[in-house]
Scaffold this active site. Sequence first.
Site, PDB file in Angstrom:
ATOM      1  N   ASP A  50       8.455 -16.068  -3.621  1.00 48.73           N
ATOM      2  CA  ASP A  50       7.193 -15.334  -3.651  1.00 48.73           C
ATOM      3  C   ASP A  50       6.187 -16.010  -4.582  1.00 48.73           C
ATOM      4  OD1 ASP A  50       7.539 -14.410  -6.224  1.00 48.73           O
ATOM      5  OD2 ASP A  50       8.027 -12.355  -5.656  1.00 48.73           O
ATOM      6  N   LYS A  70       3.193 -12.166  -1.420  1.00 50.82           N
ATOM      7  CA  LYS A  70       2.209 -11.115  -1.160  1.00 50.82           C
ATOM      8  C   LYS A  70       1.379 -10.979  -2.412  1.00 50.82           C
ATOM      9  CE  LYS A  70       5.340  -8.253  -0.050  1.00 50.82           C
ATOM     10  NZ  LYS A  70       5.755  -7.036  -0.593  1.00 50.82           N
ATOM     11  N   MET A 184       0.980  -4.266 -12.831  1.00 51.03           N
ATOM     12  CA  MET A 184      -0.025  -4.126 -11.768  1.00 51.03           C
ATOM     13  C   MET A 184      -1.078  -3.071 -12.124  1.00 51.03           C
ATOM     14  SD  MET A 184       2.390  -4.410  -8.390  1.00 51.03           S
ATOM     15  CE  MET A 184       3.841  -3.568  -9.012  1.00 51.03           C
TER      16      MET A 184
END
Length: 261
Positions: A50, A70, A184
């Site tokens: 990733d 992603k 996040m």
Amino acid sequence: MMHKEIAAGLNLPSLEKGWVWLVGAGPGDPGLITALGLQALAQADVILYDALVDEHLLTLSTAEKIYAGKRAGVRSCKQDEISETLVALAKEGKRVLRLKGGDPFVFGRGGEEAQALAHAGVPFRIVPGVTAGIGGLAYAGIPVTHRDTNHAVTFITGHGIDGKLTKMDWAAVSRGAPTLVLYMARRFAAEISQALLAAGRKPDEPVAIVANAARSDQQVIVTTLSDLAAAAENAPSLAIIVIGENVRLAEELSWLAKTRP
Ligand code: SAH
């Protein structure tokens, strides 16, 4: 003793044909990968990695490499497709390494990938990694727990699948969590700080934004809860936000800058 001899002495299991290893690569510094992670890099036929995985780690392996990253907002690769690819490659008899940033089971959707493997009857191993919210803080000289400051720590993701601020009882979090470690969350720093202040957290409570933790461009911004929103706006996007008295220790314990030439 040579590295190879030490690794041999560990009697590590082998990544077998038709298996998937879900491995955490750590937050940045390639040295933070585990011995099992290195074993997988050495033995894999194919690696699905990733966006957060250190590129240098990938260059160490001769396996086929497939980007399965992603990014918030940019859906370059759908979760279902990643899981389907893992299952298909394993069923072809490949030795499959799924390499993810940090720890695969911490806000990394590793659980969903493991579920897909379990449902498809594909054998797998989980190799935990150093998560950004613990190891990344250590690279900033912030102990995630410390006897004098906090006996508990709460890990929170700033947003869910819908990209909106995580729905939770922020007042309860504010009362019950002496130290909050937020993944996040940079985009929602204003909302989160407002919610915590409204619930009674002190405006001068120390906060650190640890950006690009354990990478060569690590940046640690120390601020307060009342100034968090402004500080977050100017911070790099890959960041952990930590709120709590343990942040004060960074002043004494930051070590990374001192080890650089
Ligand atoms: N599984 C990962 C987390 C994936 S979620 C882990 O255990 O670390 C992605 C979030 O992790 C980012 O938005 C950021 O908040 C955090 N993150 C991951 N790597 C980071 C790093 N090197 N520095 C700062 N934050 C990081």
